[in-house]
Scaffold this motif. Structure first.
Motif, PDB file in Angstrom:
ATOM      1  N   ARG A 163     -23.811  36.007 -42.667  1.00 36.63           N
ATOM      2  CA  ARG A 163     -24.162  34.740 -43.333  1.00 36.63           C
ATOM      3  C   ARG A 163     -22.922  33.930 -43.665  1.00 36.63           C
ATOM      4  N   VAL A 164     -21.886  34.596 -44.151  1.00 35.21           N
ATOM      5  CA  VAL A 164     -20.645  33.898 -44.494  1.00 35.21           C
ATOM      6  C   VAL A 164     -19.999  33.313 -43.247  1.00 35.21           C
ATOM      7  N   LEU A 165     -19.929  34.097 -42.185  1.00 34.35           N
ATOM      8  CA  LEU A 165     -19.343  33.613 -40.938  1.00 34.35           C
ATOM      9  C   LEU A 165     -20.154  32.457 -40.352  1.00 34.35           C
ATOM     10  N   LEU A 166     -21.475  32.563 -40.420  1.00 34.48           N
ATOM     11  CA  LEU A 166     -22.330  31.478 -39.923  1.00 34.48           C
ATOM     12  C   LEU A 166     -22.119  30.202 -40.733  1.00 34.48           C
ATOM     13  N   ALA A 167     -21.987  30.333 -42.047  1.00 33.87           N
ATOM     14  CA  ALA A 167     -21.772  29.157 -42.894  1.00 33.87           C
ATOM     15  C   ALA A 167     -20.454  28.475 -42.553  1.00 33.87           C
ATOM     16  N   VAL A 168     -19.419  29.266 -42.316  1.00 32.78           N
ATOM     17  CA  VAL A 168     -18.117  28.692 -41.955  1.00 32.78           C
ATOM     18  C   VAL A 168     -18.220  27.964 -40.620  1.00 32.78           C
ATOM     19  N   ILE A 185     -19.222  24.256 -28.443  1.00 35.16           N
ATOM     20  CA  ILE A 185     -18.194  25.229 -28.068  1.00 35.16           C
ATOM     21  C   ILE A 185     -16.805  24.665 -28.368  1.00 35.16           C
ATOM     22  N   TYR A 186     -16.603  23.413 -28.021  1.00 35.98           N
ATOM     23  CA  TYR A 186     -15.295  22.804 -28.288  1.00 35.98           C
ATOM     24  C   TYR A 186     -15.000  22.797 -29.791  1.00 35.98           C
ATOM     25  N   ASN A 187     -15.947  22.319 -30.589  1.00 31.87           N
ATOM     26  CA  ASN A 187     -15.719  22.213 -32.034  1.00 31.87           C
ATOM     27  C   ASN A 187     -15.548  23.575 -32.699  1.00 31.87           C
ATOM     28  N   VAL A 188     -16.356  24.547 -32.316  1.00 29.32           N
ATOM     29  CA  VAL A 188     -16.334  25.845 -32.993  1.00 29.32           C
ATOM     30  C   VAL A 188     -15.181  26.725 -32.516  1.00 29.32           C
ATOM     31  N   PHE A 189     -14.936  26.729 -31.216  1.00 29.05           N
ATOM     32  CA  PHE A 189     -13.916  27.639 -30.682  1.00 29.05           C
ATOM     33  C   PHE A 189     -12.527  27.023 -30.596  1.00 29.05           C
ATOM     34  N   PHE A 190     -12.438  25.736 -30.253  1.00 25.82           N
ATOM     35  CA  PHE A 190     -11.135  25.156 -29.973  1.00 25.82           C
ATOM     36  C   PHE A 190     -10.646  24.205 -31.066  1.00 25.82           C
ATOM     37  N   GLU A 247     -17.714  40.367 -34.370  1.00 25.17           N
ATOM     38  CA  GLU A 247     -18.492  39.714 -35.428  1.00 25.17           C
ATOM     39  C   GLU A 247     -18.160  38.228 -35.493  1.00 25.17           C
ATOM     40  N   ILE A 248     -16.906  37.906 -35.365  1.00 27.39           N
ATOM     41  CA  ILE A 248     -16.481  36.505 -35.415  1.00 27.39           C
ATOM     42  C   ILE A 248     -17.071  35.738 -34.229  1.00 27.39           C
ATOM     43  N   PHE A 249     -16.948  36.303 -33.038  1.00 24.83           N
ATOM     44  CA  PHE A 249     -17.457  35.615 -31.851  1.00 24.83           C
ATOM     45  C   PHE A 249     -18.981  35.555 -31.845  1.00 24.83           C
ATOM     46  N   LEU A 250     -19.645  36.582 -32.344  1.00 22.54           N
ATOM     47  CA  LEU A 250     -21.104  36.549 -32.440  1.00 22.54           C
ATOM     48  C   LEU A 250     -21.560  35.398 -33.327  1.00 22.54           C
ATOM     49  N   SER A 251     -20.903  35.233 -34.478  1.00 23.85           N
ATOM     50  CA  SER A 251     -21.294  34.147 -35.374  1.00 23.85           C
ATOM     51  C   SER A 251     -21.027  32.787 -34.741  1.00 23.85           C
ATOM     52  N   LYS A 252     -19.926  32.658 -34.011  1.00 27.08           N
ATOM     53  CA  LYS A 252     -19.616  31.393 -33.347  1.00 27.08           C
ATOM     54  C   LYS A 252     -20.644  31.076 -32.256  1.00 27.08           C
ATOM     55  N   ILE A 253     -21.005  32.078 -31.477  1.00 27.73           N
ATOM     56  CA  ILE A 253     -21.993  31.875 -30.416  1.00 27.73           C
ATOM     57  C   ILE A 253     -23.359  31.536 -30.998  1.00 27.73           C
ATOM     58  N   LEU A 254     -23.744  32.207 -32.086  1.00 33.80           N
ATOM     59  CA  LEU A 254     -25.031  31.909 -32.719  1.00 33.80           C
ATOM     60  C   LEU A 254     -25.085  30.476 -33.230  1.00 33.80           C
ATOM     61  N   VAL A 255     -23.993  29.987 -33.779  1.00 36.57           N
ATOM     62  CA  VAL A 255     -23.968  28.610 -34.274  1.00 36.57           C
ATOM     63  C   VAL A 255     -24.055  27.621 -33.113  1.00 36.57           C
ATOM     64  N   VAL A 256     -23.405  27.923 -32.014  1.00 37.10           N
ATOM     65  CA  VAL A 256     -23.501  27.045 -30.833  1.00 37.10           C
ATOM     66  C   VAL A 256     -24.940  27.019 -30.314  1.00 37.10           C
ATOM     67  N   ILE A 257     -25.586  28.180 -30.277  1.00 34.58           N
ATOM     68  CA  ILE A 257     -26.992  28.232 -29.859  1.00 34.58           C
ATOM     69  C   ILE A 257     -27.854  27.439 -30.831  1.00 34.58           C
TER      70      ILE A 257
END
Length: 170
Positions: free
Chosen positions: A10-15, A92-97, A114-124
């Motif tokens: 939840r914290v990672l998703l919020a960030v 992807i650009y905003n979250v990863f780069f 865990e970090i990449f999972l949260s980033k991918i979930l937010v992109v989805i």
């Protein structure tokens, strides 16, 4: 991958939710919104976008018989796939780069997965509101062609999952 703590997710998703649409995040911060209220407003914005896309495009597509107009079916499917691709590229650009925050995670007790999972979930999550009319198109086409509604719903969900999965993994 071991079990991920739901609180950490939840914290990672919020960030990452704050990174996916920086213009909206900045506008809400200027209005004085921060913390969990900011995350809730950003989440609500995704739900609102999904409802707007379903409402506006759903109402316009009800009048179209896709089983007799395959060109319109192709047009709408291509339109929503292109919208989804553009949103996923921007996300992807905003979250990863653009966020460039991977170094800040190093001292924290998160694993890379865990970090990449949260980033991918937010992109989805960012892509879904713009592609949500696709299952509606598939169900409408099946029912207009004379097939059972339940079969149309099952196949629409399957096709939608395949389209989203194909775009994410390529």
């Amino acid at each position: 991958m071991s079990q991920m703590n739901n609180q950490q997710l939840r914290v990672l998703l919020a960030v990452n939710l704050r990174l996916v649409n920086p213009q909206l995040t900045e506008r809400l911060r200027k209005k004085g919104t921060s913390g969990s209220a900011l995350s809730k407003k950003l989440t609500r914005q995704f739900y609102l976008n999904a409802l707007l896309f379903l409402g506006v495009y759903g109402l316009t597509m009800v009048a179209i018989d896709f089983s007799k107009l395959p060109g319109m079916f192709t047009f709408y499917v291509a339109l929503f796939i292109l919208l989804g691709i553009s949103q996923s590229i921007a996300g992807i650009y905003n979250v990863f780069f653009a966020g460039n925050d991977l170094a800040e995670y190093l001292p924290l007790p998160f694993r890379n997965q865990e970090i990449f999972l949260s980033k991918i979930l937010v992109v989805i999550f960012n892509t879904v509101p713009f592609t949500i009319p696709l299952p509606l198109i598939f169900v409408m086409t099946m029912t207009q062609a004379g097939y059972f509604v339940g079969l149309g719903i099952v196949l629409a969900i399957l096709m939608y999952a395949l389209i989203l999965g194909r775009r994410i993994y390529n």
